[in-house]
Design a protein around this motif. Structure first.
Motif, PDB file in Angstrom:
ATOM      1  N   ASP A 162       0.825  -1.211   0.000  1.00  0.00           N
ATOM      2  CA  ASP A 162       0.000   0.000   0.000  1.00  0.00           C
ATOM      3  C   ASP A 162       0.858   1.259   0.000  1.00  0.00           C
ATOM      4  O   ASP A 162       0.481   2.284  -0.561  1.00  0.00           O
ATOM      5  CB  ASP A 162      -0.931   0.008   1.219  1.00  0.00           C
ATOM      6  CG  ASP A 162      -1.943  -1.117   1.169  1.00  0.00           C
ATOM      7  OD1 ASP A 162      -2.388  -1.455   0.045  1.00  0.00           O
ATOM      8  OD2 ASP A 162      -2.277  -1.665   2.237  1.00  0.00           O
ATOM      9  N   THR A 163       2.003   1.167   0.651  1.00  0.00           N
ATOM     10  CA  THR A 163       2.916   2.308   0.751  1.00  0.00           C
ATOM     11  C   THR A 163       4.328   1.834   0.417  1.00  0.00           C
ATOM     12  O   THR A 163       4.763   0.784   0.898  1.00  0.00           O
ATOM     13  CB  THR A 163       2.905   2.905   2.168  1.00  0.00           C
ATOM     14  OG1 THR A 163       1.564   3.302   2.501  1.00  0.00           O
ATOM     15  CG2 THR A 163       3.819   4.125   2.253  1.00  0.00           C
ATOM     16  N   ASP A 210       0.918   4.420  -2.667  1.00  0.00           N
ATOM     17  CA  ASP A 210       1.325   5.691  -2.052  1.00  0.00           C
ATOM     18  C   ASP A 210       2.834   5.683  -1.859  1.00  0.00           C
ATOM     19  O   ASP A 210       3.420   4.666  -1.471  1.00  0.00           O
ATOM     20  CB  ASP A 210       0.645   5.856  -0.694  1.00  0.00           C
ATOM     21  CG  ASP A 210      -0.856   6.095  -0.826  1.00  0.00           C
ATOM     22  OD1 ASP A 210      -1.259   6.630  -1.883  1.00  0.00           O
ATOM     23  OD2 ASP A 210      -1.591   5.740   0.109  1.00  0.00           O
ATOM     24  N   CYS A 211       3.438   6.815  -2.163  1.00  0.00           N
ATOM     25  CA  CYS A 211       4.891   6.884  -2.066  1.00  0.00           C
ATOM     26  C   CYS A 211       5.295   8.204  -1.412  1.00  0.00           C
ATOM     27  O   CYS A 211       4.909   9.278  -1.894  1.00  0.00           O
ATOM     28  CB  CYS A 211       5.535   6.765  -3.447  1.00  0.00           C
ATOM     29  SG  CYS A 211       7.334   6.777  -3.425  1.00  0.00           S
TER      30      CYS A 211
END
Length: 466
Positions: A162-163, A210-211
């Protein structure tokens, strides 16, 4: 009394080269124009018109048929876009009814690292990196039947994070390094092709996660790096559309990352592929794009791109500009400091530079009557300099050296080198290496009464069939 055969000048135009090459290969196979025409289902007048450079537009399927009948390894199909592509397009466009004006999107011609504070794309323009389109349109998917995939695939698919974390970026770079080693050792076919394709899809999917801002450049740079090696694997397997698409995706990622070095590498590969498939003008354009702001590149990278320019000019039979580009490549390489280069540029050492420039000089020696000695010296330096980790590059250089000697020097010595090349190529899954073997076989065919050449040609035929 029969009319004397018209002498052809292959340097007059692309069409003249195409015709001269057709006549040369037809005669190598001992075929008359009528016999060849029957095999490809056209009249002998069409064959003779193409040979004389008088035929308005050889159709692309005919070029492919000529390749198959004359066993050229795809020479005419690769040359077709440069020789007849424009004429064919004009013919097809003339057959189309006029279309009403329509709203068109504006293509952005500068990436982020070139455009600086350029305004965002206009409505309807593609996003800087169209990741969804890449994933949907790419055929970089599984290459085995779906029932077998289901049989051997894990019951729980790998989950995308997710990240993004630094570990995810490190994984992408690690996989890129592994694929690059396998590709150099074994070629881009077989399992290497399948693994690299799956890795590319997984890595591209990371761009949806997400980054943190601080990791974004590193993420895009890692995906670009992987795209470069996956594209190289596809190129070696002759999956040209996949290679081209993947490199362009990698170039977009490099620009998002602001990485001039990765950008230069993608354009170097795009240039080499274009030259290989018979589009040297496009190849030259890619090489020139890679050299934009060359002050931000290392001497090694500049040498790499000038070598790509040399290979494009050589394929055009442009002697002066080829030699000038080789000189520029040599001058840049003389200033090389390996400590300044990105780690993944370590492959471009003395042996690689010698082999890459030799390819350009090979075309001049064999097809433009230039001194073969310079190409031969560089190919030999490449063969001697490549270590086992670069088995494909060494095998290709050895094969090209054998072809050079078979065409311009001592065919017996060429046969000895050719057998050594066969020992290496037989362990690879490289379509490019196989095509070079076919070329060597054709040159050996010119020595029809020499047992050494006959034996080599028979072994090449057996290896290619296998």
């Amino acid at each position: 009394m029969p009319q004397p055969e018209k002498q052809l000048n292959p340097g007059e135009s692309p069409g003249a080269w195409f015709g001269s090459e057709l006549r040369h290969r037809r005669k190598l196979d001992g075929l008359s124009a009528r016999q060849l025409g029957r095999l490809v289902q056209v009249s002998d007048d069409v064959i003779l018109a193409i040979e004389k450079g008088k035929y308005p537009s050889c159709q692309q399927p005919l070029a492919a048929q000529l390749d198959e009948v004359l066993d050229t390894g795809g020479v005419f199909a690769r040359a077709w876009p440069m020789v007849f592509g424009d004429a064919d397009k004009k013919r097809r466009d003339a057959d189309k009814p006029a279309a009403p004006p329509e709203e068109r999107s504006v293509q952005v011609t500068q990436g982020r690292i070139l455009g600086g504070d350029a305004p965002p794309p206009l409505t309807g323009s593609p996003a800087p990196v169209d990741r969804r389109q890449f994933l949907q349109a790419s055929s970089l998917a599984a290459f085995v039947p779906i029932d077998l995939v289901q049989l051997v695939s894990p019951s729980t698919p790998a989950q995308q994070p997710d990240t993004i974390r630094p570990l995810d970026i490190d994984q992408v770079l690690g996989v890129a390094s592994s694929i690059s080693r396998w590709d150099n050792s074994y070629g881009g076919g077989g399992m290497v092709r399948d693994v690299s394709s799956r890795a590319m899809q997984w890595a591209a999917g990371l761009l949806y996660a997400d980054c943190p801002d601080v990791l974004r450049p590193d993420l895009f740079a890692a995906v670009s790096r992987l795209g470069i090696v996956v594209g190289a694997s596809a190129f070696d397997a002759y999956a040209h559309d996949d290679a081209r698409r993947t490199w362009k995706f990698a170039a977009e990622c490099a620009e998002e990352a602001g990485d001039w070095h990765l950008r230069a590498k993608t354009y170097s590969f795009l240039a080499r592929q274009a030259v290989w498939v018979g589009e040297p003008d496009e190849g030259l354009t890619h090489a020139e794009k890679g050299l934009v702001r060359s002050d931000r590149l290392t001497p090694t990278e500049r040498a790499m791109l000038h070598t790509a320019r040399a290979r494009a000019f050589a394929r055009m039979r442009n002697v002066r500009d080829t030699l000038a580009a080789v000189g520029q490549a040599d001058e840049a390489f003389a200033d090389r400091n390996a400590a300044e280069d990105p780690q993944w540029m370590a492959y471009y050492d003395d042996a690689q530079h010698a082999g890459d420039t030799a390819h350009a000089l090979f075309d001049l020696a064999v097809f433009a009557g230039q001194d073969p000695g310079k190409a031969g010296e560089r190919f030999w330096a490449a063969v001697q300099g490549h270590d086992p980790a670069f088995a494909r590059s060494r095998a290709i250089s050895r094969t090209k050296l054998a072809s050079l000697m078979m065409a311009t020097g001592d065919p017996r010595q060429a046969a000895v080198i050719g057998h050594d090349a066969l020992d290496e190529v037989g362990r690879l899954t490289s379509r490019r290496a196989v095509d070079d073997l076919r070329q060597l076989g054709r040159f050996a065919g010119a020595h029809a009464k020499l047992s050494d050449a006959i034996d080599l040609r028979e072994r090449i035929a057996a290896t290619v069939r296998a």
